[in-house]
Scaffold this active site. Structure first.
Site, PDB file in Angstrom:
ATOM      1  N   GLY A   1      13.790  -3.657  -3.034  1.00  0.00           N
ATOM      2  CA  GLY A   1      13.143  -5.048  -2.834  1.00  0.00           C
ATOM      3  C   GLY A   1      12.717  -5.031  -1.585  1.00  0.00           C
ATOM      4  O   GLY A   1      12.896  -6.338  -0.993  1.00  0.00           O
TER       5      GLY A   1
ATOM      6  N   GLU B   1       6.145  -5.447  10.752  1.00  0.00           N
ATOM      7  CA  GLU B   1       5.444  -6.644  11.154  1.00  0.00           C
ATOM      8  C   GLU B   1       3.938  -7.130  11.523  1.00  0.00           C
ATOM      9  O   GLU B   1       3.370  -8.025  11.740  1.00  0.00           O
ATOM     10  CB  GLU B   1       5.958  -7.086  12.444  1.00  0.00           C
ATOM     11  CG  GLU B   1       7.635  -7.065  12.179  1.00  0.00           C
ATOM     12  CD  GLU B   1       8.471  -7.768  13.308  1.00  0.00           C
ATOM     13  OE1 GLU B   1       8.170  -7.628  14.358  1.00  0.00           O
ATOM     14  OE2 GLU B   1       9.721  -8.423  12.789  1.00  0.00           O
ATOM     15  N   ALA B   2       3.343  -5.845  11.676  1.00  0.00           N
ATOM     16  CA  ALA B   2       1.655  -6.271  12.019  1.00  0.00           C
ATOM     17  C   ALA B   2       1.096  -5.552  10.909  1.00  0.00           C
ATOM     18  O   ALA B   2       1.443  -4.414  10.175  1.00  0.00           O
ATOM     19  CB  ALA B   2       1.447  -5.342  13.228  1.00  0.00           C
TER      20      ALA B   2
ATOM     21  N   LYS C   1      -3.903 -11.836  14.230  1.00  0.00           N
ATOM     22  CA  LYS C   1      -4.142 -10.613  14.805  1.00  0.00           C
ATOM     23  C   LYS C   1      -5.644 -10.265  14.856  1.00  0.00           C
ATOM     24  O   LYS C   1      -6.140  -9.908  13.811  1.00  0.00           O
ATOM     25  CB  LYS C   1      -3.217  -9.478  14.357  1.00  0.00           C
ATOM     26  CG  LYS C   1      -3.443  -8.154  14.809  1.00  0.00           C
ATOM     27  CD  LYS C   1      -2.727  -7.161  14.209  1.00  0.00           C
ATOM     28  CE  LYS C   1      -3.070  -5.570  14.281  1.00  0.00           C
ATOM     29  NZ  LYS C   1      -2.278  -4.556  13.467  1.00  0.00           N
TER      30      LYS C   1
ATOM     31  N   VAL D   1      21.869   1.344  -7.421  1.00  0.00           N
ATOM     32  CA  VAL D   1      21.565   2.387  -8.372  1.00  0.00           C
ATOM     33  C   VAL D   1      22.370   3.728  -8.109  1.00  0.00           C
ATOM     34  O   VAL D   1      22.047   4.095  -6.902  1.00  0.00           O
ATOM     35  CB  VAL D   1      19.968   2.816  -8.470  1.00  0.00           C
ATOM     36  CG1 VAL D   1      19.731   3.958  -9.454  1.00  0.00           C
ATOM     37  CG2 VAL D   1      19.269   1.633  -8.871  1.00  0.00           C
TER      38      VAL D   1
ATOM     39  N   GLU E   1      -1.173   2.363  13.737  1.00  0.00           N
ATOM     40  CA  GLU E   1      -2.349   1.227  13.416  1.00  0.00           C
ATOM     41  C   GLU E   1      -2.052   0.444  12.424  1.00  0.00           C
ATOM     42  O   GLU E   1      -2.880  -0.087  11.694  1.00  0.00           O
ATOM     43  CB  GLU E   1      -3.640   2.394  12.994  1.00  0.00           C
ATOM     44  CG  GLU E   1      -4.431   2.938  14.302  1.00  0.00           C
ATOM     45  CD  GLU E   1      -5.249   2.005  14.801  1.00  0.00           C
ATOM     46  OE1 GLU E   1      -5.494   0.828  14.404  1.00  0.00           O
ATOM     47  OE2 GLU E   1      -5.889   2.506  15.991  1.00  0.00           O
TER      48      GLU E   1
ATOM     49  N   THR F   1      -0.649   0.414   9.472  1.00  0.00           N
ATOM     50  CA  THR F   1      -1.265   0.853   8.113  1.00  0.00           C
ATOM     51  C   THR F   1      -0.442   0.802   7.025  1.00  0.00           C
ATOM     52  O   THR F   1      -0.612   1.041   5.856  1.00  0.00           O
ATOM     53  CB  THR F   1      -2.003   2.121   7.999  1.00  0.00           C
ATOM     54  OG1 THR F   1      -1.174   3.330   8.971  1.00  0.00           O
ATOM     55  CG2 THR F   1      -3.144   2.263   9.062  1.00  0.00           C
TER      56      THR F   1
ATOM     57  N   ILE G   1       1.897  -1.097   5.231  1.00  0.00           N
ATOM     58  CA  ILE G   1       1.636  -2.530   4.374  1.00  0.00           C
ATOM     59  C   ILE G   1       0.215  -2.252   3.671  1.00  0.00           C
ATOM     60  O   ILE G   1       0.089  -2.508   2.498  1.00  0.00           O
ATOM     61  CB  ILE G   1       1.788  -3.674   4.981  1.00  0.00           C
ATOM     62  CG1 ILE G   1       3.376  -3.914   5.282  1.00  0.00           C
ATOM     63  CG2 ILE G   1       1.428  -4.886   4.041  1.00  0.00           C
ATOM     64  CD1 ILE G   1       3.603  -4.900   6.294  1.00  0.00           C
TER      65      ILE G   1
HETATM   66  C1  LIG Z   1       9.515   1.810  13.050  1.00  0.00           C
HETATM   67  C2  LIG Z   1       8.729   1.198  12.073  1.00  0.00           C
HETATM   68  C3  LIG Z   1       7.735   0.424  12.215  1.00  0.00           C
HETATM   69  C4  LIG Z   1       7.041  -0.149  11.517  1.00  0.00           C
HETATM   70  N1  LIG Z   1       5.934  -1.001  11.545  1.00  0.00           N
HETATM   71  C5  LIG Z   1       5.107  -1.452  10.646  1.00  0.00           C
HETATM   72  C6  LIG Z   1       3.868  -2.149  10.840  1.00  0.00           C
HETATM   73  O1  LIG Z   1       4.017  -2.768  12.108  1.00  0.00           O
HETATM   74  N2  LIG Z   1       3.218  -2.622  10.133  1.00  0.00           N
HETATM   75  C7  LIG Z   1       3.380  -2.120   8.852  1.00  0.00           C
HETATM   76  O2  LIG Z   1       2.394  -2.283   7.876  1.00  0.00           O
HETATM   77  N3  LIG Z   1       4.176  -1.299   8.368  1.00  0.00           N
HETATM   78  C8  LIG Z   1       5.242  -0.835   9.193  1.00  0.00           C
HETATM   79  N4  LIG Z   1       6.152  -0.119   9.054  1.00  0.00           N
HETATM   80  C9  LIG Z   1       6.346   0.434   7.617  1.00  0.00           C
HETATM   81  C10 LIG Z   1       7.058  -0.923   6.860  1.00  0.00           C
HETATM   82  O3  LIG Z   1       8.337  -1.279   7.209  1.00  0.00           O
HETATM   83  C11 LIG Z   1       7.398  -0.462   5.460  1.00  0.00           C
HETATM   84  O4  LIG Z   1       6.096   0.344   5.075  1.00  0.00           O
HETATM   85  C12 LIG Z   1       7.591  -1.713   4.697  1.00  0.00           C
HETATM   86  O5  LIG Z   1       8.541  -2.333   5.320  1.00  0.00           O
HETATM   87  C13 LIG Z   1       8.018  -1.161   3.099  1.00  0.00           C
HETATM   88  O6  LIG Z   1       9.086  -0.620   3.302  1.00  0.00           O
HETATM   89  P1  LIG Z   1       9.689  -0.135   1.975  1.00  0.00           P
HETATM   90  O7  LIG Z   1       9.745  -1.660   1.011  1.00  0.00           O
HETATM   91  O8  LIG Z   1       9.155   1.075   1.277  1.00  0.00           O
HETATM   92  O9  LIG Z   1      11.166   0.150   1.983  1.00  0.00           O
HETATM   93  P2  LIG Z   1      12.623  -0.707   2.501  1.00  0.00           P
HETATM   94  O10 LIG Z   1      12.247  -2.003   3.381  1.00  0.00           O
HETATM   95  O11 LIG Z   1      13.411   0.305   3.161  1.00  0.00           O
HETATM   96  O12 LIG Z   1      13.043  -0.977   1.280  1.00  0.00           O
HETATM   97  C14 LIG Z   1      13.931  -0.298   0.378  1.00  0.00           C
HETATM   98  C15 LIG Z   1      14.542  -1.233  -0.622  1.00  0.00           C
HETATM   99  O13 LIG Z   1      15.171  -0.364  -1.582  1.00  0.00           O
HETATM  100  C16 LIG Z   1      16.472  -0.658  -1.902  1.00  0.00           C
HETATM  101  N5  LIG Z   1      17.319   0.506  -2.201  1.00  0.00           N
HETATM  102  C17 LIG Z   1      17.336   1.656  -1.611  1.00  0.00           C
HETATM  103  N6  LIG Z   1      18.341   2.473  -2.314  1.00  0.00           N
HETATM  104  C18 LIG Z   1      18.635   1.667  -3.335  1.00  0.00           C
HETATM  105  C19 LIG Z   1      19.706   1.811  -4.383  1.00  0.00           C
HETATM  106  N7  LIG Z   1      20.329   3.181  -4.577  1.00  0.00           N
HETATM  107  N8  LIG Z   1      19.761   1.027  -5.172  1.00  0.00           N
HETATM  108  C20 LIG Z   1      19.250  -0.116  -5.300  1.00  0.00           C
HETATM  109  N9  LIG Z   1      18.352  -0.468  -4.188  1.00  0.00           N
HETATM  110  C21 LIG Z   1      17.980   0.531  -3.359  1.00  0.00           C
HETATM  111  C22 LIG Z   1      16.996  -1.530  -0.588  1.00  0.00           C
HETATM  112  O14 LIG Z   1      17.999  -2.266  -0.888  1.00  0.00           O
HETATM  113  C23 LIG Z   1      15.808  -2.013  -0.208  1.00  0.00           C
HETATM  114  O15 LIG Z   1      15.703  -3.306  -1.026  1.00  0.00           O
HETATM  115  C24 LIG Z   1       7.029   0.329  10.009  1.00  0.00           C
HETATM  116  C25 LIG Z   1       8.190   1.336   9.745  1.00  0.00           C
HETATM  117  C26 LIG Z   1       8.802   1.596  10.875  1.00  0.00           C
HETATM  118  C27 LIG Z   1       9.899   2.899  10.382  1.00  0.00           C
END
Ligand SMILES: Cc1cc2nc3c(=O)[nH]c(=O)nc-3n(C[C@H](O)[C@H](O)[C@H](O)COP(=O)(O)OP(=O)(O)OC[C@H]3O[C@@H](n4cnc5c(N)ncnc54)[C@H](O)[C@@H]3O)c2cc1C
Length: 509
Positions: A18, A54-55, A83, A192, A349, A351, A353
């Site tokens: 989530g 955040e961007a 932005k 999970v 950049e 990218t 999201i």
């Molecule tokens: C340093 C950094 C900077 C970034 N800056 C940007 C930016 O400026 N712009 C941009 O577009 N993107 C950026 N990103 C990428 C962005 O943070 C992610 O693409 C975005 O937040 C999506 O993350 P996610 O939902 O895939 O993973 P997460 O936010 O890690 O979510 C994972 C989810 O899975 C759940 N989960 C994991 N394991 C289990 C389990 N066993 N059981 C139940 N639930 C589980 C967690 O609870 C969580 O809800 C950045 C990433 C990094 C690392």
């Protein structure tokens, strides 16, 4: 006639995770498919989100439109700002600065894009810096912002202001959760601990939570972030590691108190072993140092970061480790990985999201039945790979096209060999400033031209068709564009005034 079993439509989807990926998927799928498909989302508060991200890029407004999101309310709820592009400092050389702005550069004439005329005018000393011919790159450093007014004349640069958002990633996930739950998505809290597969096909049948609950579904979307619980731990889709081209593998993120008005752009400052981001929000400023552990240790990286942020830190720097690359298959059997579970390109950049958004829309276009026709999966994986690779190359360009030789890191990236496709792009642009967008690649002409020029690649020549336009006509175009851009930017309000008038957030408790 009843459907055969193999043609049976998908009725249930389980999204595991989530973060932004999970809730963007849940909101978009529940909106698009309505009650025909039951969508469940499982997330674990104990594990939490990555909480950065955040961007964004301008494509997000199309996603928001699909969801029927009111922009002002969205910005207010996420402590968002606007932005116009990214300011790159110290990238080509220490002291250099340029803005990669969204939108267009100048006005095309006849066969040629504007920058071709600019190249000729510049060669004879009759044009100024390329940044002065685009609304975004003039407005951003001046702190100006507005959305296109409905009464702007069609040919005015104000009629098509391209912009994206900065927002608080945690508030963003919360905002989407509310929306998705109102559309019928069922959320289950829990971790999970096991994934059950069909013993013959290997398809995932259910996931089991720590509290003993079992969640079954026809299709699973793996949004578990870097854990990649289904796509990798269970299905072993494999990972293509691109660290040799993008050696940054760690980040430290630290929010700080807000000082001054929020800039309408993200700032990226090149550092000794990577780069530092600065993202202004309404309630605070996000900062982070993305670096390569081969070239700097964590303590030194933290020191660099904390010494260069412009407000008091709100928390300790949060360490994040990552490997740049992507799954060999983003769709395998009945599992599709979206978000960090599918791959990661560093945020230079903004990218990630966008890649979530395009993963969701690709899934919708290629949505399967229960027969999971392999042709759909094959197309999905081929298109996703293409998209990732083209963005990867665009990011590599920033590192490779540099004259910096002041650290081992910069010596490495400047002299490394780059992917063939990128080399061809650089060779063509160096020859006479041309760029051809391939298929559906994300970044277009404006982006490549601005970054190539910003990183110091000046074409040796311009396209011969530029000479078919009379010199005086060509020069009057160049001068006219500069004047029109300047006069339009003068009409724009300051970014903070625009926010105060339209979408100021309530102060955080
Ligand atoms: C340093 C950094 C900077 C970034 N800056 C940007 C930016 O400026 N712009 C941009 O577009 N993107 C950026 N990103 C990428 C962005 O943070 C992610 O693409 C975005 O937040 C999506 O993350 P996610 O939902 O895939 O993973 P997460 O936010 O890690 O979510 C994972 C989810 O899975 C759940 N989960 C994991 N394991 C289990 C389990 N066993 N059981 C139940 N639930 C589980 C967690 O609870 C969580 O809800 C950045 C990433 C990094 C690392």
């Amino acid at each position: 006639m009843p459907h055969s079993q193999t043609k049976r439509p998908i009725r249930t989807i389980a999204i595991i995770g989530g973060g932004s990926a999970g809730w963007m998927s849940a909101a978009a799928i529940s909106k698009s498919f309505g009650a025909d498909i039951q969508v469940q989302l499982v997330e674990s508060e104990e594990i939490g989100l990555i909480g950065v991200g955040e961007a964004t890029v301008p494509h997000l407004s199309a996603f928001n439109r699909l969801l029927g999101i009111d922009e002002a309310e969205f910005v207010r709820q996420t402590q968002g700002t606007f932005k116009l592009g990214i300011q790159f400092n110290d990238w080509g050389n220490i002291g250099d600065s340029y803005v990669h702005g969204f939108g267009t550069i100048g006005r095309d004439l006849g066969l040629m894009p504007f920058h071709q005329y600019w190249l000729k005018a510049r060669a004879t000393g009759q044009a100024k810096d390329i940044s002065l011919y685009s609304l975004n790159t003039v407005a951003a450093p001046l702190g100006k912002f507005m959305v296109a007014p409905s009464d702007a004349p069609a040919n005015s640069p104000l009629a098509e202001i391209a912009y994206a958002y900065h927002f608080d990633a945690v508030l963003y996930a919360r905002y989407l959760r509310k929306l998705a739950e109102a559309q019928g998505v069922k959320r289950t809290e829990g971790k999970v601990i096991a994934v059950h597969q069909n013993s013959e096909s290997g398809f995932v049948e259910s996931v089991q939570l720590e509290n003993g609950t079992t969640i079954a579904a026809d299709l699973f979307i793996d949004c578990t972030g870097f854990r990649a619980l289904l796509i990798e731990d269970t299905l072993h889709a494999g990972f293509e590691d691109w660290t040799h081209w993008l050696p940054c593998d760690r980040a430290l993120a630290v929010p700080c108190e807000k000082i001054g008005a929020p800039t309408p752009y993200t700032r990226s400052t090149a550092r000794q072993a990577g780069w530092q981001w600065r993202i202004p929000l309404q309630h605070r400023t996000g900062n982070g140092y993305v670096y390569s552990s081969q070239f700097i240790n964590d303590a030194d990286a933290a020191d660099v970061l904390l010494k260069s942020i412009d407000g008091r830190p709100i928390s300790d720097p949060k360490p994040i480790r990552f490997t740049t690359g992507k799954r060999r298959k983003l769709w395998d059997k009945n599992v599709i990985a979206i978000g960090l579970a599918g791959g990661f390109l560093e945020p230079l950049e903004s990218t990630a999201i966008f890649l979530i958004q395009s993963g969701i829309s690709r899934l919708m276009s290629l949505f399967p039945n229960m027969d999971f026709d392999p042709a759909l999966q094959k197309t999905y994986n081929a298109q996703a790979s293409f998209e990732y690779e083209r963005i990867r190359d665009f990011i590599i360009l920033h590192y490779h096209a540099t004259e910096r030789d002041d650290s081992d890191f910069w010596n490495y990236v400047r002299t490394m060999s780059v992917p063939d496709a990128l080399k061809s792009y650089m060779d063509l642009f160096s020859a006479n400033g041309q760029f051809f967008r391939e298929g559906t690649e994300m970044f277009g002409l404006t982006s490549w031209v601005q970054v190539m020029l910003g990183q110091g690649i000046m074409p040796r020549n311009y396209h011969p068709a530029v000479d078919w336009v009379k010199n005086d006509d060509m020069l009057s175009l160049v001068h006219h564009v500069e004047k029109v851009v300047a006069s339009n930017v003068a009409l724009m309000p300051r970014h903070e005034d625009f926010i105060a008038r339209h979408c100021a957030a309530r102060p955080m408790q």
